[in-house]
Design an enzyme around this catalytic site. Structure first.
Site, PDB file in Angstrom:
ATOM      1  N   TRP A   1      -1.643   5.390   3.226  1.00 48.43           N
ATOM      2  CA  TRP A   1      -1.677   4.899   4.941  1.00 48.43           C
ATOM      3  C   TRP A   1      -2.624   5.665   6.017  1.00 48.43           C
ATOM      4  CZ3 TRP A   1       1.584   5.482   1.281  1.00 48.43           C
ATOM      5  CH2 TRP A   1       1.984   4.289   0.325  1.00 48.43           C
TER       6      TRP A   1
ATOM      7  N   ARG B   1      -0.818   1.132  12.056  1.00 42.41           N
ATOM      8  CA  ARG B   1      -1.688   2.178  11.481  1.00 42.41           C
ATOM      9  C   ARG B   1      -2.988   2.195  12.333  1.00 42.41           C
ATOM     10  NH1 ARG B   1      -1.349  -0.077   5.800  1.00 42.41           N
ATOM     11  NH2 ARG B   1       1.014  -0.187   5.694  1.00 42.41           N
TER      12      ARG B   1
ATOM     13  N   GLN C   1       5.880  -6.021   8.829  1.00 41.75           N
ATOM     14  CA  GLN C   1       6.058  -6.190   7.122  1.00 41.75           C
ATOM     15  C   GLN C   1       7.593  -6.917   7.505  1.00 41.75           C
ATOM     16  OE1 GLN C   1       5.411  -2.392   5.310  1.00 41.75           O
ATOM     17  NE2 GLN C   1       2.859  -2.777   5.358  1.00 41.75           N
TER      18      GLN C   1
ATOM     19  N   HIS D   1       5.120   1.478   7.887  1.00 38.32           N
ATOM     20  CA  HIS D   1       5.979   0.903   7.233  1.00 38.32           C
ATOM     21  C   HIS D   1       6.660   0.100   6.985  1.00 38.32           C
ATOM     22  CE1 HIS D   1       5.779   3.468   3.530  1.00 38.32           C
ATOM     23  NE2 HIS D   1       5.959   3.782   4.051  1.00 38.32           N
TER      24      HIS D   1
HETATM   25  N1  DAH Z   1       5.225  -0.239   1.659  1.00 34.54           N
HETATM   26  C1  DAH Z   1       3.744  -0.581   1.121  1.00 34.54           C
HETATM   27  C2  DAH Z   1       3.133  -0.683   2.062  1.00 34.54           C
HETATM   28  O1  DAH Z   1       3.306  -0.803   3.046  1.00 34.54           O
HETATM   29  C3  DAH Z   1       4.688  -2.184   1.074  1.00 34.54           C
HETATM   30  C4  DAH Z   1       5.180  -1.719  -0.572  1.00 34.54           C
HETATM   31  C5  DAH Z   1       5.078  -2.291  -1.587  1.00 34.54           C
HETATM   32  C6  DAH Z   1       6.835  -2.219  -0.319  1.00 34.54           C
HETATM   33  C7  DAH Z   1       6.121  -1.737  -2.646  1.00 34.54           C
HETATM   34  C8  DAH Z   1       7.942  -1.789  -0.947  1.00 34.54           C
HETATM   35  C9  DAH Z   1       6.904  -2.112  -2.528  1.00 34.54           C
HETATM   36  O2  DAH Z   1       9.096  -1.579  -1.014  1.00 34.54           O
HETATM   37  O3  DAH Z   1       7.943  -1.978  -3.318  1.00 34.54           O
HETATM   38  O4  DAH Z   1       1.774  -1.179   1.802  1.00 34.54           O
END
Ligand code: DAH
Length: 352
Positions: A160, A207, A221, A181
């Site tokens: 990230w 980001r 998201q 996220h």
């Molecule tokens: N937070 C991750 C991202 O930003 C995406 C994500 C992946 C969220 C797997 C989740 C998970 O809850 O289980 O790339």
């Protein structure tokens, strides 16, 4: 001379006022005004003639003339008001309205495509019993990383690209950031309640990113989390399969593959079969010929994450997922550049 001038001013005032009372529309009022008070009007002409008189008379008759003028102007205003208050139809105005002209279109606003897709996504989960919560966009390192099994110095932090807030605490650390996220809401919610937990978190994320057709420094998201006794990977698969069918149609197939996210174990990514070519076109622009399109990341919540919020990991298990609505909208509507979403070009926005 002055005597007769004074008389004619008085006579004129009387006549004008009597006439005024019979007038019934704006046009007649205007004619009346021009006739008496206009540049060549009767009263104006008399007043102009005063210059012929000697000083004494001029003063006397001049005052009379000015009073007459004021009386007529007041009368005009009063009559104008009476006419408009009575709502008398002004025939002259009516004739000027072309009732055959097309109406002026009313420009209505609409929801931004991201908002529309966000709602579609959250609706699909709400129908399966999830509730919606939202969280802060300026977040602590603690929730964005630490509580998600990504401690200081963990190499996974590189996944990230983070925008840090320029705030230094007493220990000389920079603990504040723009959330990268929506996952930090997992920890925030679990900290504040006991299972069962079933929620989705729509929201903005940030980001530190050079932008191009598939990268924005700001996007959205939707996080999902379900924790309870006896939740298994089968629940994850069933829930996300149902979601894919809701959004992309009942014929969709899904595929899960191993992937890594520090806060889940095992972690997966989910793809749907290509709704555009159904796997038949090796040159397909959407799936690039693979027949599959990756749409989200997910997994079983890592026991470390459950433990960090004080849940009993012998009793509770859960699954989590995260997906990007812009990406889903791009796939659904064939949008080829993520930057269209936030460049505010009405030609783009009006299509939704
Ligand atoms: N937070 C991750 C991202 O930003 C995406 C994500 C992946 C969220 C797997 C989740 C998970 O809850 O289980 O790339």
């Amino acid at each position: 001379m002055s005597q007769s001038t004074a008389q004619s001013i008085e006579g004129l005032t009387q006549t004008a006022l009597t006439e005024l009372l019979q007038l019934e529309n704006a046009e007649a009022l205007e004619q009346w005004r021009v006739h008496y008070l206009g540049r060549r009007g009767e009263l104006t002409t008399i007043l102009r003639g005063l210059s012929q008189l000697d000083l004494e008379q001029r003063r006397e008759v001049g005052a009379l003339g000015n009073r007459a003028k004021a009386t007529l102007e007041e009368g005009l205003e009063r009559r104008g008001q009476e006419i408009s208050e009575a709502g008398l139809v002004q025939v002259a105005d009516l004739e000027r309205i072309d009732v055959t002209l097309p109406g002026r279109p009313i420009t209505t606003g609409r929801l931004h495509p991201t908002t529309q897709v966000l709602r579609e996504i959250t609706d699909a989960f709400v129908a399966m019993g999830f509730s919606i919560v939202e969280g802060p966009e300026v977040e602590w390192d603690h929730y964005n990383f630490e509580m998600l099994n990504i401690p200081q110095g963990h190499p996974a932090r590189d996944m990230w690209n983070t925008l840090w807030v320029d705030y230094v605490n007493e220990e000389g650390q920079r603990p504040m950031l723009l959330r990268t996220h929506t996952s930090p809401m997992q920890a925030r919610v679990m900290e504040s309640m006991e299972p069962p937990v079933r929620l989705v978190v729509p929201g903005k994320v940030y980001r530190y990113e050079a932008t191009d057709a598939t990268h924005e420094w700001h996007f959205h998201q939707v996080e999902g989390l379900a924790v309870d006794e006896g939740i298994t990977f089968a629940d994850l698969k069933g829930t996300l399969y149902e979601f894919a069918r809701q959004i992309f149609g009942a014929r969709r197939q899904v595929r899960f593959r191993c992937d890594y996210f520090p806060f889940v174990e095992p972690g997966v990514d989910m793809s749907i079969d290509c709704f555009s070519c159904e796997g038949t076109d090796s040159g397909c622009r959407i799936c690039r010929g693979s027949g599959w399109i990756e749409i989200l990341g997910a997994g079983m919540v890592h026991p470390y994450v459950l433990r960090a919020v004080g849940y009993d990991t012998e009793k509770y298990t859960g699954f989590a997922f995260g997906l990007g609505p812009e990406r889903i909208a791009m796939l659904k509507y064939g949008i080829d550049d993520i930057r269209h979403f936030y460049s505010n070009d009405l030609r783009f926005l009006r299509q939704f």
